[in-house]
Design a protein around this motif. Sequence first.
Motif, PDB file in Angstrom:
ATOM      1  N   PRO A  91      45.757  51.536  31.554  1.00  0.00           N
ATOM      2  CA  PRO A  91      45.258  52.580  32.547  1.00  0.00           C
ATOM      3  C   PRO A  91      44.215  52.190  33.659  1.00  0.00           C
ATOM      4  O   PRO A  91      43.995  52.919  34.797  1.00  0.00           O
ATOM      5  N   ARG A  92      43.581  51.230  33.399  1.00  0.00           N
ATOM      6  CA  ARG A  92      42.687  50.601  34.386  1.00  0.00           C
ATOM      7  C   ARG A  92      43.087  49.246  35.169  1.00  0.00           C
ATOM      8  O   ARG A  92      42.234  48.290  35.330  1.00  0.00           O
ATOM      9  N   GLY A  93      44.368  49.222  35.263  1.00  0.00           N
ATOM     10  CA  GLY A  93      45.215  47.862  35.491  1.00  0.00           C
ATOM     11  C   GLY A  93      44.529  47.225  36.841  1.00  0.00           C
ATOM     12  O   GLY A  93      44.063  46.073  36.768  1.00  0.00           O
ATOM     13  N   MET A  94      44.326  48.051  37.971  1.00  0.00           N
ATOM     14  CA  MET A  94      44.086  47.494  39.099  1.00  0.00           C
ATOM     15  C   MET A  94      42.738  46.955  39.046  1.00  0.00           C
ATOM     16  O   MET A  94      42.330  45.944  39.575  1.00  0.00           O
ATOM     17  N   GLU A  95      41.865  47.881  38.542  1.00  0.00           N
ATOM     18  CA  GLU A  95      40.296  47.490  38.514  1.00  0.00           C
ATOM     19  C   GLU A  95      40.252  46.113  37.587  1.00  0.00           C
ATOM     20  O   GLU A  95      39.392  45.396  37.990  1.00  0.00           O
ATOM     21  N   GLU A  96      40.902  46.184  36.561  1.00  0.00           N
ATOM     22  CA  GLU A  96      40.748  44.782  35.834  1.00  0.00           C
ATOM     23  C   GLU A  96      41.444  43.579  36.364  1.00  0.00           C
ATOM     24  O   GLU A  96      41.018  42.487  36.491  1.00  0.00           O
ATOM     25  N   PHE A  97      42.541  43.950  37.035  1.00  0.00           N
ATOM     26  CA  PHE A  97      43.250  42.824  37.699  1.00  0.00           C
ATOM     27  C   PHE A  97      42.208  42.040  38.902  1.00  0.00           C
ATOM     28  O   PHE A  97      42.146  40.960  39.216  1.00  0.00           O
ATOM     29  N   MET A  98      41.753  42.959  39.628  1.00  0.00           N
ATOM     30  CA  MET A  98      40.542  42.767  40.638  1.00  0.00           C
ATOM     31  C   MET A  98      39.445  41.698  40.210  1.00  0.00           C
ATOM     32  O   MET A  98      39.169  41.082  40.505  1.00  0.00           O
ATOM     33  N   ALA A  99      39.016  42.339  38.863  1.00  0.00           N
ATOM     34  CA  ALA A  99      37.892  41.674  38.118  1.00  0.00           C
ATOM     35  C   ALA A  99      38.191  40.250  37.703  1.00  0.00           C
ATOM     36  O   ALA A  99      37.758  39.362  37.904  1.00  0.00           O
ATOM     37  N   LEU A 100      39.610  40.008  37.332  1.00  0.00           N
ATOM     38  CA  LEU A 100      40.077  38.882  36.775  1.00  0.00           C
ATOM     39  C   LEU A 100      40.317  37.950  37.913  1.00  0.00           C
ATOM     40  O   LEU A 100      40.490  36.607  37.969  1.00  0.00           O
ATOM     41  N   THR A 101      40.631  38.473  39.173  1.00  0.00           N
ATOM     42  CA  THR A 101      40.869  37.671  40.504  1.00  0.00           C
ATOM     43  C   THR A 101      39.583  37.083  41.044  1.00  0.00           C
ATOM     44  O   THR A 101      39.442  36.072  41.201  1.00  0.00           O
ATOM     45  N   ALA A 102      38.795  38.198  41.541  1.00  0.00           N
ATOM     46  CA  ALA A 102      37.334  37.665  41.929  1.00  0.00           C
ATOM     47  C   ALA A 102      36.483  38.943  41.573  1.00  0.00           C
ATOM     48  O   ALA A 102      36.693  39.842  42.404  1.00  0.00           O
ATOM     49  N   SER A 103      35.595  38.797  40.607  1.00  0.00           N
ATOM     50  CA  SER A 103      34.521  40.026  40.426  1.00  0.00           C
ATOM     51  C   SER A 103      33.694  39.632  41.347  1.00  0.00           C
ATOM     52  O   SER A 103      33.000  38.732  41.865  1.00  0.00           O
ATOM     53  N   ASP A 104      32.609  40.898  41.296  1.00  0.00           N
ATOM     54  CA  ASP A 104      31.404  40.723  42.057  1.00  0.00           C
ATOM     55  C   ASP A 104      30.245  40.331  41.465  1.00  0.00           C
ATOM     56  O   ASP A 104      29.843  40.961  40.441  1.00  0.00           O
ATOM     57  N   ILE A 105      29.727  38.994  41.790  1.00  0.00           N
ATOM     58  CA  ILE A 105      28.908  38.458  40.995  1.00  0.00           C
ATOM     59  C   ILE A 105      27.556  38.953  41.056  1.00  0.00           C
ATOM     60  O   ILE A 105      26.560  38.617  40.380  1.00  0.00           O
ATOM     61  N   LEU A 106      27.350  39.948  41.847  1.00  0.00           N
ATOM     62  CA  LEU A 106      26.089  40.421  42.196  1.00  0.00           C
ATOM     63  C   LEU A 106      25.861  41.172  40.852  1.00  0.00           C
ATOM     64  O   LEU A 106      24.359  41.574  40.679  1.00  0.00           O
ATOM     65  N   PHE A 107      26.692  41.690  39.974  1.00  0.00           N
ATOM     66  CA  PHE A 107      26.286  42.569  38.805  1.00  0.00           C
ATOM     67  C   PHE A 107      26.563  41.824  37.326  1.00  0.00           C
ATOM     68  O   PHE A 107      26.624  42.583  36.547  1.00  0.00           O
ATOM     69  N   VAL A 108      26.681  40.568  37.442  1.00  0.00           N
ATOM     70  CA  VAL A 108      26.336  39.712  36.280  1.00  0.00           C
ATOM     71  C   VAL A 108      25.055  39.921  35.575  1.00  0.00           C
ATOM     72  O   VAL A 108      24.185  39.790  36.321  1.00  0.00           O
ATOM     73  N   PRO A 109      25.142  40.381  34.166  1.00  0.00           N
ATOM     74  CA  PRO A 109      23.950  40.525  33.607  1.00  0.00           C
ATOM     75  C   PRO A 109      23.131  39.236  33.622  1.00  0.00           C
ATOM     76  O   PRO A 109      23.612  38.109  33.535  1.00  0.00           O
ATOM     77  N   LYS A 110      21.732  39.332  33.704  1.00  0.00           N
ATOM     78  CA  LYS A 110      20.819  38.206  33.862  1.00  0.00           C
ATOM     79  C   LYS A 110      20.998  37.301  32.352  1.00  0.00           C
ATOM     80  O   LYS A 110      20.937  35.958  32.253  1.00  0.00           O
ATOM     81  N   GLU A 111      21.087  38.181  31.271  1.00  0.00           N
ATOM     82  CA  GLU A 111      21.406  37.416  30.184  1.00  0.00           C
ATOM     83  C   GLU A 111      22.641  36.554  30.070  1.00  0.00           C
ATOM     84  O   GLU A 111      22.681  35.389  29.457  1.00  0.00           O
ATOM     85  N   GLU A 112      23.702  37.114  30.715  1.00  0.00           N
ATOM     86  CA  GLU A 112      24.845  36.124  30.760  1.00  0.00           C
ATOM     87  C   GLU A 112      24.828  35.039  31.716  1.00  0.00           C
ATOM     88  O   GLU A 112      25.284  33.929  31.356  1.00  0.00           O
TER      89      GLU A 112
END
Length: 242
Positions: free
Chosen positions: A105-126
């Motif tokens: 149901p969230r295919g396009m959003e998940e596809f974009m994240a797997l292609t090139a996600s926005d690294i501005l929002f990676v948690p600092k713990e990660e």
Amino acid sequence: MTDILLHALLLSFILLGIHAYFGLEIVKRGIIFTDIAIAQSSAVGLALSLLLFQTPSYFISLLFALLCSLLIALSQRKKEYAEAFIGLLYALGFSSVVLLLSKSPRGMEEFMALTASDILFVPKEEIFKTGVLYALFGLLLYLRARFLSGIAKEMAFFALFSLTVTSSVKLVGVLIVFSMLVAPALVARLFGRGLIFAWVYGSAVNIAGIVLSFKYDLPTGFSLVFLHSFLSILLFLAKVLI
């Protein structure tokens, strides 16, 4: 906002630190499709786990990456056709991700994240966990170079490569992994330089890409991929034509 930028820059430096090393090895061996094929196979594992369990599975992603690494290692028995085979592995992986996520149901959003996600929002713990993990991988790469030889050395290389790529794809997507692997390494090799040059050059491009994306409100991941690719192509053409 400053914290977000600093965290993104720190993550980009961590990724570059280990990917530039692998990139130099891949470019030297002339098997450029290897990194993106393994990264895309890792993304297949993530897409499959998202479809089946609604959550990304590192284990399934790693399993697919290791399987791709094994197939690439086997392809070296027919080196004259290996690059074509590896390119088809990438095409298979890319199409598989699209087909799997078309049922989500969230295919396009998940596809974009797997292609090139926005690294501005990676948690600092990660970011912290990734830094520790890649420091460990760096130590293992040193031990591999010092104590292993022959087939054991090759298998250790591809195993660590698969582990690194799997971790990175989960964080930032396939294209960012590919651009940080290949672009700094290609530029370093073009100018007869080594790992330090690749780190310095890649860091400068990362800083420019993240700052420009933030200033002009552009997708950070794709900005990094564009800038790394664009500058590498320009420098390659300059080297060829001048």
